[in-house]
Design a protein around this motif. Structure first.
Motif, PDB file in Angstrom:
ATOM      1  N   THR A 237       0.819  -1.215   0.000  1.00 61.50           N
ATOM      2  CA  THR A 237       0.000   0.000   0.000  1.00 61.50           C
ATOM      3  C   THR A 237       0.855   1.268   0.000  1.00 61.50           C
ATOM      4  O   THR A 237       0.344   2.354  -0.275  1.00 61.50           O
ATOM      5  CB  THR A 237      -0.950   0.021   1.209  1.00 61.50           C
ATOM      6  N   LEU A 238       2.171   1.142   0.303  1.00 64.65           N
ATOM      7  CA  LEU A 238       3.031   2.318   0.293  1.00 64.65           C
ATOM      8  C   LEU A 238       3.106   2.961  -1.086  1.00 64.65           C
ATOM      9  O   LEU A 238       3.193   4.177  -1.210  1.00 64.65           O
ATOM     10  CB  LEU A 238       4.440   1.935   0.754  1.00 64.65           C
ATOM     11  N   ARG A 239       3.093   2.158  -2.110  1.00 61.95           N
ATOM     12  CA  ARG A 239       3.217   2.682  -3.475  1.00 61.95           C
ATOM     13  C   ARG A 239       1.967   3.433  -3.925  1.00 61.95           C
ATOM     14  O   ARG A 239       1.995   4.164  -4.910  1.00 61.95           O
ATOM     15  CB  ARG A 239       3.513   1.542  -4.453  1.00 61.95           C
ATOM     16  N   THR A 240       0.869   3.248  -3.221  1.00 64.51           N
ATOM     17  CA  THR A 240      -0.390   3.908  -3.603  1.00 64.51           C
ATOM     18  C   THR A 240      -0.812   4.983  -2.619  1.00 64.51           C
ATOM     19  O   THR A 240      -1.763   5.723  -2.886  1.00 64.51           O
ATOM     20  CB  THR A 240      -1.523   2.871  -3.707  1.00 64.51           C
ATOM     21  N   GLY A 241      -0.135   5.064  -1.475  1.00 64.16           N
ATOM     22  CA  GLY A 241      -0.521   6.016  -0.449  1.00 64.16           C
ATOM     23  C   GLY A 241      -1.635   5.532   0.451  1.00 64.16           C
ATOM     24  O   GLY A 241      -2.072   6.261   1.355  1.00 64.16           O
ATOM     25  N   ARG A 242      -2.105   4.319   0.248  1.00 66.99           N
ATOM     26  CA  ARG A 242      -3.222   3.806   1.050  1.00 66.99           C
ATOM     27  C   ARG A 242      -2.782   3.379   2.450  1.00 66.99           C
ATOM     28  O   ARG A 242      -3.631   3.068   3.298  1.00 66.99           O
ATOM     29  CB  ARG A 242      -3.895   2.642   0.325  1.00 66.99           C
TER      30      ARG A 242
END
Length: 294
Positions: A237-242
């Motif tokens: 989720t780090l790559r999406t900001g979630r």
């Protein structure tokens, strides 16, 4: 050309495993099409980059264009902050996070912005008694990842950070952290803290996805102690900001921050700035930046 512009091109030849040196001639030729005068400077070290950047600014250039990665851009920030000289970044490094925040992902973007006079004020962070930073200051797990990634020879690009993350997970331990701002004190066992002027670090990881360079505030992301398996599930989720929606993650905004407690090393703009404790302040409009379409 719509205005008379004098620019300096500062080449960091080692950036991107020599990519900056290979494209310097092409970049200079493209920039000369849109400015009245271009002075070319080639640095042979970080110290040389800093000295040449300051010399160009002291000489009164309108724009300092850095051809390099976030390390070179960071040194350009030190020279241009608080001066009339605008900073532009042609990305040629590993992470290129500042160039991404400015919307200048190529020399074509920079040339178009120079031609159109596209400049904007940019907030900066400043470490108390230390350097300016334009993107993210971090400590804890993410700074350990930075240390490991900087020491790695392979792979290139964002995958280097991904591999460094996986390797650092094995040694991950939470530590007591105190985060003090102008209106709160947060004490917890934490794994990392990120103080964002822009959204991203590590080659485009949006650790502070709500950060803005025009609001006079930092966005803070703090990850509290959690089982390793929980973190492994959070990583994608780090790559999406979630990740900011996860129960272990706390986010808030502040004009200034002081971090204390753990014996962590802090990084800002991907550069080592020293150990915690430390403080930092957001300074509105401290830099004029040449900006493309973000």
């Amino acid at each position: 050309m719509t205005t008379s512009t004098r620019a300096a091109l500062l080449v960091c030849p080692a950036s991107g495993k020599g990519r900056a040196a290979r494209v310097a001639g092409t970049v200079a030729a493209r920039l000369r099409e849109v400015v009245d005068r271009l002075d070319l400077h080639v640095a042979d070290s970080a110290g040389g980059t800093a000295a040449l950047a300051r010399r160009a600014v002291d000489d009164g250039v309108d724009v300092l264009v850095v051809l390099g990665g976030d390390g070179g851009a960071h040194l350009g920030v030190q020279a241009c902050a608080g001066t009339p000289t605008a900073l532009a970044v042609v990305p040629a490094g590993t992470g290129n996070d500042l160039a991404g925040a400015l919307g200048t992902r190529s020399v074509a973007d920079v040339a178009a912005a120079l031609r159109d006079g596209a400049r904007r004020p940019l907030d900066l962070g400043r470490v108390d008694g230390g350097p300016w930073f334009a993107t993210v200051l971090c400590a804890g797990f993410d700074s350990a990842v930075n240390e490991r990634a900087n020491a790695m020879r392979w792979p290139a690009g964002p995958r280097r950070y991904d591999l460094a993350i996986l390797r650092e997970l094995a040694a991950l331990r939470p530590r007591p952290l105190v985060v003090e701002t102008e209106d709160r004190v947060v004490e917890l066992d934490a794994l990392l803290v990120a103080v964002g002027n822009t959204t991203s670090y590590g080659g485009g990881i949006p650790v502070c996805p709500g950060a803005s360079t025009a609001d006079g505030l930092f966005d803070l992301t703090v990850v509290a102690a959690a089982p390793r398996r929980t973190l492994l599930r959070m990583l994608p989720t780090l790559r999406t900001g979630r990740h900011v929606g996860h129960p272990a993650v706390r986010t808030f905004r502040a004009r200034s921050v002081r971090l204390s407690g753990p014996s962590w090393v802090a990084y800002a703009d991907g550069e080592r700035v020293g150990g915690v404790p430390l403080g930092a302040t957001c300074v509105p409009g401290a830099l004029t930046a040449v900006s493309g379409a973000c």
